[in-house]
Design a protein around this motif. Structure first.
Motif, PDB file in Angstrom:
ATOM      1  N   PHE A 185       3.011  17.638  -8.514  1.00 27.52           N
ATOM      2  CA  PHE A 185       3.084  16.183  -8.883  1.00 27.52           C
ATOM      3  C   PHE A 185       2.739  15.966 -10.503  1.00 27.52           C
ATOM      4  O   PHE A 185       2.987  14.954 -10.943  1.00 27.52           O
ATOM      5  N   LYS A 186       1.632  16.879 -10.751  1.00 26.32           N
ATOM      6  CA  LYS A 186       1.119  16.777 -12.247  1.00 26.32           C
ATOM      7  C   LYS A 186       2.407  16.875 -13.307  1.00 26.32           C
ATOM      8  O   LYS A 186       2.278  16.452 -14.256  1.00 26.32           O
ATOM      9  N   LYS A 187       3.528  17.581 -12.896  1.00 25.32           N
ATOM     10  CA  LYS A 187       4.337  17.814 -13.807  1.00 25.32           C
ATOM     11  C   LYS A 187       5.291  16.263 -14.023  1.00 25.32           C
ATOM     12  O   LYS A 187       5.748  16.009 -15.067  1.00 25.32           O
ATOM     13  N   GLU A 188       4.991  15.297 -13.403  1.00 25.18           N
ATOM     14  CA  GLU A 188       5.684  13.907 -13.378  1.00 25.18           C
ATOM     15  C   GLU A 188       4.606  13.091 -13.847  1.00 25.18           C
ATOM     16  O   GLU A 188       4.924  11.838 -14.307  1.00 25.18           O
ATOM     17  N   GLY A 189       3.278  13.411 -14.055  1.00 26.80           N
ATOM     18  CA  GLY A 189       2.151  12.550 -14.625  1.00 26.80           C
ATOM     19  C   GLY A 189       0.930  12.780 -13.829  1.00 26.80           C
ATOM     20  O   GLY A 189       0.651  13.778 -12.926  1.00 26.80           O
ATOM     21  N   PRO A 190      -0.232  12.199 -14.431  1.00 23.09           N
ATOM     22  CA  PRO A 190      -1.391  12.558 -13.906  1.00 23.09           C
ATOM     23  C   PRO A 190      -1.765  11.897 -12.358  1.00 23.09           C
ATOM     24  O   PRO A 190      -0.821  10.859 -12.024  1.00 23.09           O
ATOM     25  N   ILE A 191      -2.519  12.560 -11.603  1.00 25.04           N
ATOM     26  CA  ILE A 191      -2.874  12.167 -10.188  1.00 25.04           C
ATOM     27  C   ILE A 191      -4.179  11.620 -10.258  1.00 25.04           C
ATOM     28  O   ILE A 191      -5.251  12.102 -11.047  1.00 25.04           O
ATOM     29  N   ASP A 192      -4.595  10.625  -9.328  1.00 29.23           N
ATOM     30  CA  ASP A 192      -5.826   9.903  -9.214  1.00 29.23           C
ATOM     31  C   ASP A 192      -6.851  10.718  -8.057  1.00 29.23           C
ATOM     32  O   ASP A 192      -7.956  10.953  -8.430  1.00 29.23           O
ATOM     33  N   GLY A 193      -6.007  11.276  -7.153  1.00 22.52           N
ATOM     34  CA  GLY A 193      -6.645  11.888  -6.107  1.00 22.52           C
ATOM     35  C   GLY A 193      -5.849  12.599  -5.042  1.00 22.52           C
ATOM     36  O   GLY A 193      -4.843  12.361  -5.043  1.00 22.52           O
ATOM     37  N   SER A 194      -6.331  13.479  -4.128  1.00 21.61           N
ATOM     38  CA  SER A 194      -5.754  14.126  -3.221  1.00 21.61           C
ATOM     39  C   SER A 194      -6.625  14.635  -2.166  1.00 21.61           C
ATOM     40  O   SER A 194      -8.050  14.676  -2.286  1.00 21.61           O
ATOM     41  N   TRP A 195      -5.948  14.912  -1.284  1.00 29.62           N
ATOM     42  CA  TRP A 195      -6.574  15.527   0.231  1.00 29.62           C
ATOM     43  C   TRP A 195      -5.715  16.222   0.943  1.00 29.62           C
ATOM     44  O   TRP A 195      -4.738  16.195   0.668  1.00 29.62           O
ATOM     45  N   ILE A 196      -6.428  17.291   1.690  1.00 34.68           N
ATOM     46  CA  ILE A 196      -5.660  18.103   2.828  1.00 34.68           C
ATOM     47  C   ILE A 196      -6.610  18.149   4.094  1.00 34.68           C
ATOM     48  O   ILE A 196      -7.731  18.419   3.944  1.00 34.68           O
ATOM     49  N   GLY A 197      -6.027  17.983   5.056  1.00 36.58           N
ATOM     50  CA  GLY A 197      -6.788  18.587   6.382  1.00 36.58           C
ATOM     51  C   GLY A 197      -6.982  20.043   6.264  1.00 36.58           C
ATOM     52  O   GLY A 197      -6.043  21.006   6.032  1.00 36.58           O
ATOM     53  N   MET A 198      -7.856  20.535   6.827  1.00 35.40           N
ATOM     54  CA  MET A 198      -8.532  21.802   6.831  1.00 35.40           C
ATOM     55  C   MET A 198      -7.926  22.684   8.181  1.00 35.40           C
ATOM     56  O   MET A 198      -7.983  23.704   8.080  1.00 35.40           O
ATOM     57  N   VAL A 199      -7.523  21.881   9.181  1.00 33.07           N
ATOM     58  CA  VAL A 199      -7.227  22.550  10.607  1.00 33.07           C
ATOM     59  C   VAL A 199      -5.599  22.350  10.633  1.00 33.07           C
ATOM     60  O   VAL A 199      -5.213  21.165  10.641  1.00 33.07           O
ATOM     61  N   ARG A 241      -1.733   8.564  -7.182  1.00 35.98           N
ATOM     62  CA  ARG A 241      -1.497   8.232  -8.462  1.00 35.98           C
ATOM     63  C   ARG A 241      -1.201   6.932  -9.011  1.00 35.98           C
ATOM     64  O   ARG A 241      -0.824   6.275  -8.389  1.00 35.98           O
ATOM     65  N   ARG A 242      -1.243   6.667 -10.306  1.00 38.68           N
ATOM     66  CA  ARG A 242      -0.974   5.317 -10.901  1.00 38.68           C
ATOM     67  C   ARG A 242       0.387   5.483 -11.734  1.00 38.68           C
ATOM     68  O   ARG A 242       0.499   6.534 -12.582  1.00 38.68           O
ATOM     69  N   GLN A 243       1.395   4.639 -11.266  1.00 42.64           N
ATOM     70  CA  GLN A 243       2.502   4.730 -12.265  1.00 42.64           C
ATOM     71  C   GLN A 243       2.844   3.282 -12.604  1.00 42.64           C
ATOM     72  O   GLN A 243       2.986   2.353 -11.558  1.00 42.64           O
ATOM     73  N   ASP A 244       2.904   2.873 -13.975  1.00 43.99           N
ATOM     74  CA  ASP A 244       3.079   1.624 -14.117  1.00 43.99           C
ATOM     75  C   ASP A 244       2.212   0.673 -13.955  1.00 43.99           C
ATOM     76  O   ASP A 244       2.215  -0.500 -13.525  1.00 43.99           O
ATOM     77  N   GLY A 245       0.753   1.092 -13.861  1.00 38.99           N
ATOM     78  CA  GLY A 245      -0.405   0.282 -13.522  1.00 38.99           C
ATOM     79  C   GLY A 245      -0.553   0.309 -11.811  1.00 38.99           C
ATOM     80  O   GLY A 245      -1.349  -0.793 -11.592  1.00 38.99           O
ATOM     81  N   GLU A 246       0.429   0.766 -11.164  1.00 41.77           N
ATOM     82  CA  GLU A 246       0.357   0.393  -9.737  1.00 41.77           C
ATOM     83  C   GLU A 246       0.123   1.614  -8.822  1.00 41.77           C
ATOM     84  O   GLU A 246       0.574   2.751  -9.325  1.00 41.77           O
ATOM     85  N   LEU A 247      -0.970   1.720  -7.679  1.00 42.06           N
ATOM     86  CA  LEU A 247      -1.272   2.713  -7.073  1.00 42.06           C
ATOM     87  C   LEU A 247      -0.224   3.233  -6.210  1.00 42.06           C
ATOM     88  O   LEU A 247       0.258   2.320  -5.451  1.00 42.06           O
ATOM     89  N   GLN A 248       0.257   4.297  -6.279  1.00 40.26           N
ATOM     90  CA  GLN A 248       1.016   4.903  -5.365  1.00 40.26           C
ATOM     91  C   GLN A 248       0.560   6.135  -4.388  1.00 40.26           C
ATOM     92  O   GLN A 248      -0.087   6.891  -5.043  1.00 40.26           O
ATOM     93  N   GLN A 249       0.985   6.183  -3.221  1.00 42.52           N
ATOM     94  CA  GLN A 249       0.179   7.139  -2.361  1.00 42.52           C
ATOM     95  C   GLN A 249       1.447   7.842  -1.729  1.00 42.52           C
ATOM     96  O   GLN A 249       2.248   7.220  -1.229  1.00 42.52           O
ATOM     97  N   TYR A 250       1.280   9.249  -1.425  1.00 44.21           N
ATOM     98  CA  TYR A 250       2.249  10.172  -0.889  1.00 44.21           C
ATOM     99  C   TYR A 250       1.467  10.858   0.092  1.00 44.21           C
ATOM    100  O   TYR A 250       0.358  11.245   0.046  1.00 44.21           O
ATOM    101  N   GLU A 251       2.086  11.079   1.233  1.00 44.88           N
ATOM    102  CA  GLU A 251       1.722  12.035   2.312  1.00 44.88           C
ATOM    103  C   GLU A 251       2.662  13.145   2.325  1.00 44.88           C
ATOM    104  O   GLU A 251       3.772  13.053   2.450  1.00 44.88           O
ATOM    105  N   PHE A 252       2.139  14.221   2.512  1.00 46.12           N
ATOM    106  CA  PHE A 252       2.837  15.641   2.642  1.00 46.12           C
ATOM    107  C   PHE A 252       2.557  16.467   3.906  1.00 46.12           C
ATOM    108  O   PHE A 252       1.411  16.273   4.296  1.00 46.12           O
ATOM    109  N   VAL A 253       3.519  17.136   4.259  1.00 50.68           N
ATOM    110  CA  VAL A 253       3.477  18.181   5.396  1.00 50.68           C
ATOM    111  C   VAL A 253       3.881  19.408   4.872  1.00 50.68           C
ATOM    112  O   VAL A 253       5.097  19.562   4.250  1.00 50.68           O
ATOM    113  N   ALA A 254       2.981  20.431   5.073  1.00 51.81           N
ATOM    114  CA  ALA A 254       3.455  21.907   4.439  1.00 51.81           C
ATOM    115  C   ALA A 254       2.953  22.650   5.616  1.00 51.81           C
ATOM    116  O   ALA A 254       2.002  22.959   6.276  1.00 51.81           O
TER     117      ALA A 254
END
Length: 104
Positions: free
Chosen positions: A43-57, A77-90
């Motif tokens: 994600f940092k390749k496209e710009g700065p991130i504000d926060g992140s989390w991951i489930g430990m189990v 992360r913020r893009q154009d002043g707007e907060l964007q949130q993404y959820e991932f599954v790994a």
């Protein structure tokens, strides 16, 4: 020392070592911190991130007919002043990101 005892002991040791190796190979999980670090770097390749989390189990995850254990996490992360949130599954066994979904 009796040769039969020696060969029996060596055979049991070799069989036990092989079974232990197979068990560890199939049960080894990636560290959730390493998975999160890899996703954050992407994600940092496209710009700065504000926060992140991951489930430990790891959780069960099924996409017919594949069943696996996964970590769930998120990035904001913020893009154009707007907060964007993404959820991932790994995948917990190899760290591969299976799905990323924008949630806001």
């Amino acid at each position: 020392m009796n040769w039969k005892s020696f060969l029996l002991g060596a055979g049991v040791g070799i069989a036990g070592g092989y079974l232990l190796k197979e068990t560890l190979d199939t049960k080894t999980l990636h560290s959730p911190e390493k998975v999160l670090h890899a996703v954050k770097n992407s994600f940092k390749k496209e710009g700065p991130i504000d926060g992140s989390w991951i489930g430990m189990v790891p959780e069960s995850y099924e996409v017919y007919p594949v069943k696996t254990k996964v970590y769930r996490g998120g990035i904001s992360r913020r893009q154009d002043g707007e907060l964007q949130q993404y959820e991932f599954v790994a995948d917990s066994t190899n760290g591969t990101v299976l799905n990323i979904q924008k949630i806001s």
